[in-house]
Design an enzyme around this catalytic site. Structure first.
Site, mmCIF file in Angstrom:
data_model
loop_
_atom_site.group_PDB
_atom_site.id
_atom_site.type_symbol
_atom_site.label_atom_id
_atom_site.label_comp_id
_atom_site.label_asym_id
_atom_site.label_seq_id
_atom_site.Cartn_x
_atom_site.Cartn_y
_atom_site.Cartn_z
ATOM 1 N N HIS A 35 -50.882 -83.167 30.331
ATOM 2 C CA HIS A 35 -51.587 -84.181 30.128
ATOM 3 C C HIS A 35 -52.692 -83.857 31.304
ATOM 4 C CE1 HIS A 35 -50.169 -88.389 28.761
ATOM 5 N NE2 HIS A 35 -50.341 -87.504 27.961
ATOM 6 N N CYS A 82 -59.854 -79.970 10.035
ATOM 7 C CA CYS A 82 -60.324 -80.883 11.156
ATOM 8 C C CYS A 82 -59.237 -79.961 12.442
ATOM 9 C CB CYS A 82 -60.351 -81.924 10.621
ATOM 10 S SG CYS A 82 -58.796 -82.504 10.246
HETATM 11 C C1 PEP Z 1 -54.111 -81.638 12.368
HETATM 12 O O1 PEP Z 1 -52.450 -81.514 12.694
HETATM 13 O O2 PEP Z 1 -54.332 -80.181 12.503
HETATM 14 C C2 PEP Z 1 -54.944 -82.535 12.624
HETATM 15 C C3 PEP Z 1 -56.694 -82.324 13.022
HETATM 16 O O3 PEP Z 1 -54.152 -83.478 13.024
HETATM 17 P P1 PEP Z 1 -53.722 -84.453 14.879
HETATM 18 O O4 PEP Z 1 -54.067 -82.739 15.484
HETATM 19 O O5 PEP Z 1 -54.299 -85.209 15.610
HETATM 20 O O6 PEP Z 1 -52.297 -84.118 14.291
#
Ligand code: PEP
Ligand code: MG
Length: 575
Positions: free
Chosen positions: A187, A488
């Protein structure tokens, strides 16, 4: 004294040159060894005072718009006020000195959580341990944190969220953090990144031999600290800081310009967010909208599945900022490192878990539709495993649309492809989805078997030829079905990997708000043709390191404005 280099892990990007301020370990023995009649009351009072600090610091963070930091501090506050912890501390302090009792009980709670082999709970274990240390520091008369009197790099064994929040109130005098222990996913690391404070962790026990006021150079990009640096190292660090400032200024000046390659390929640049502050920061940096709104983070401490009203309350404000822009809202991705207490022990994750609780899934869909009416709304499903599963989710969306009496065009429904198995079925999934989004954080983990302990390394590991081949395959599947494909995961903001994503034909990049400027700068400095050629060679590379080097060559051959530099030059001088 001569220059000494401590090597560890990069946890928060940036460079700092300043003198060192050492936070010494708590010396439990300094309280004396006796049991005192007022020990139990003093121990409980010390935890009460830690809780009061946390409440004050959380409020300051909330008022300052730093929601992510506030949430971490509020979660810590709940732990500090946990009645079972307080009772145990009170009983234990009747048998040993108060500071030793607080330490013993918090260590025991931390060890229980750490044993659960769950990263999210392991981070909470570290937080409980820090609460105990803070209380022990008060009991041994050490006070809270030392106060910097000049710009300082704080050196400590490890720090807790409350400690960092407190240091941050030092009016900008803390310019970096160097920890002997700690992890890049803690964190504290998340807070340092949100605050833009350079930080390196796991620098080793000998770091604690540093003395206050010694000069140091901290490199949070490469994960090292140089104590008593040579003139050459210091000069390079100062040049790099100036370069970064100049780079930031140049990049910020291109806000409002499209993310278009030199040969005319335009990408959509979006941001990842979970809070209003992140949505605001992303838009301010010129993101066209949100490419991933993580909805589960607001419910990590939830006692039950959130209701429609709970979801509405969490979504209303972030979505209000997006007025007319793209809002890609991902449905709850509970499970694994994001498991709230009421789901402890479950093995499923993502969409599979959501579909085994269909009424809770529909509740969220209804809330998304009701709060997203004024945005260009897209709904994204996490960890999609198959075409069939996607169809089931779509039928529940149809139900939710009916229940909220939805008027107008149906929001697009997208599938996140995050495992090699799903990548293998990308063609079939693309046949039923409206868009695809690649979650590289999970894809890397599931493909290479790495864990997410080191997010910076994970982002770079997306360049591994095995992962890259999957990304290319998913992009081709999307395009064959006339769909757009987004990335993403953190990798989208890791510049050498971004080059490869552009070359793989990705249409949309969604990155953390802090990376929007840099990614736009990079896209504007390369040609799509060259990026495609880089992907062709990277696919035949023998490792991620070699693939990254191929991409870096392209970056370094770009315009000399410094907008896409891949190296701050310090490692070379220090070595
Ligand atoms: C990923 O796995 O790349 C993603 C964007 O989702 P999270 O990081 O929320 O699992
Ligand atoms: Mg994921």
């Amino acid at each position: 004294m001569s220059q000494h280099v401590f090597r560890g892990l990069a946890a928060s990007s940036g460079i700092a040159v300043a003198s060192v301020l050492v936070v010494r370990d708590v010396e439990i023995g300094s309280e004396g060894s006796g049991v005192t009649p007022d020990g139990p009351a003093r121990a409980v009072k010390a935890l009460g005072s830690v809780a009061a600090d946390l409440a004050r610091l959380a409020l300051a963070a909330r008022n300052g718009g730093r929601d992510e930091e506030a949430e971490i501090l509020e979660a810590n506050l709940l732990m500090a006020e946990d009645p079972s912890l307080l009772v145990e501390v009170e009983q234990t302090a009747a048998t040993m000195p108060a500071a030793a009792a607080v330490t013993k009980v918090t260590e025991r709670h931390a060890a229980l959580l750490a044993e659960l082999d769950n990263e999210y709970l392991a981070a909470r274990a570290a937080d409980i341990r820090h609460l105990g240390q803070r209380a022990a520091r008060i009991l041994t008369g050490g006070g809270a944190m030392p106060r910097p009197e000049r710009p300082s790099i704080v050196v400590a064994r490890d720090l807790g969220p409350a400690d960092v929040a407190e240091l941050e109130l030092s009016e900008g005098l803390v310019v970096g953090i160097a920890l002997a222990e700690g992890a890049a996913t803690s964190h504290v690391a998340i807070m340092a990144r949100a605050l833009g404070l350079p930080m390196s962790v796991a620098l080793g026990e000998t770091l604690l031999t540093a003395h206050d006021a010694e000069e140091a150079v901290l490199d949070g990009d490469n994960g090292f600290l140089v104590l008593d640096p040579t003139t050459a190292v210091r000069a390079q660090a100062e040049r790099a800081i100036q370069g970064l400032e100049e780079e930031r200024r140049l990049l910020a000046a291109t806000r409002g310009l499209p993310a278009v390659t030199t040969d005319g390929r335009e990408l959509r640049l979006l941001c990842n967010a979970a809070t209003v502050a992140e949505v605001d920061a992303g838009l301010e940096a010129g993101a066209e909208g949100v490419g991933l709104l993580r909805t589960e983070l607001a419910f990590l401490e939830a006692p039950r599945w959130p209701s429609v009203a709970d979801h509405r309350a969490a979504l209303e404000w972030p979505l209000a900022q997006l007025d007319g822009r793209v809002a890609t809202v991902r449905t709850l991705d509970f499970g694994a490192d994001k498991t709230p207490p009421f789901l402890t022990g479950i093995e499923e994750r993502g969409l599979r878990l959501a579909l085994s609780h269909p009424s809770s899934f529909v509740a969220q869909l209804k809330a998304i539709l009701q709060t997203g009416r004024d945005t260009s709304l897209r709904i994204l499903l996490p960890l999609v495993e198959s075409e069939r599963q996607f169809r089931t989710a779509r039928s529940l969306l149809v139900e939710a649309l009916h229940e909220v009496d939805w008027q107008g065009p149906t929001p697009e429904l997208g599938a996140m492809i995050e495992t090699p198995e799903a990548a293998g079925q990308a063609g079939a999934i693309a046949g039923v989805a409206d868009f695809l989004s690649i979650g590289t954080n999970d894809l890397v983990q599931y493909t290479l078997g790495l864990d997410r302990e080191l997010p910076l390394a994970t982002a770079q590991a997306a360049a591994d030829p095995a992962v890259l081949a999957l990304i290319v395959r998913i992009a081709e599947a999307a395009h064959s079905a006339n769909l757009s494909v987004e990335v993403c995961g953190e990798a989208a903001g890791e510049l050498p990997v971004t080059v490869l994503l552009v070359g793989a034909g990705i249409d949309e990049l969604s990155v953390s708000p802090a990376r929007v400027d840099a990614v736009r700068g990079l896209v504007r400095s390369i040609s799509a043709d060259d990026a495609r050629a880089a992907v062709r060679s990277a696919l035949t590379a023998s490792s991620a390191v070699e693939a990254l080097a191929i991409a870096r060559e392209l970056i370094d051959a770009g315009p000399s404005s410094g907008t896409a530099r891949s190296d701050n030059g310090l490692s070379g001088v220090v070595a």
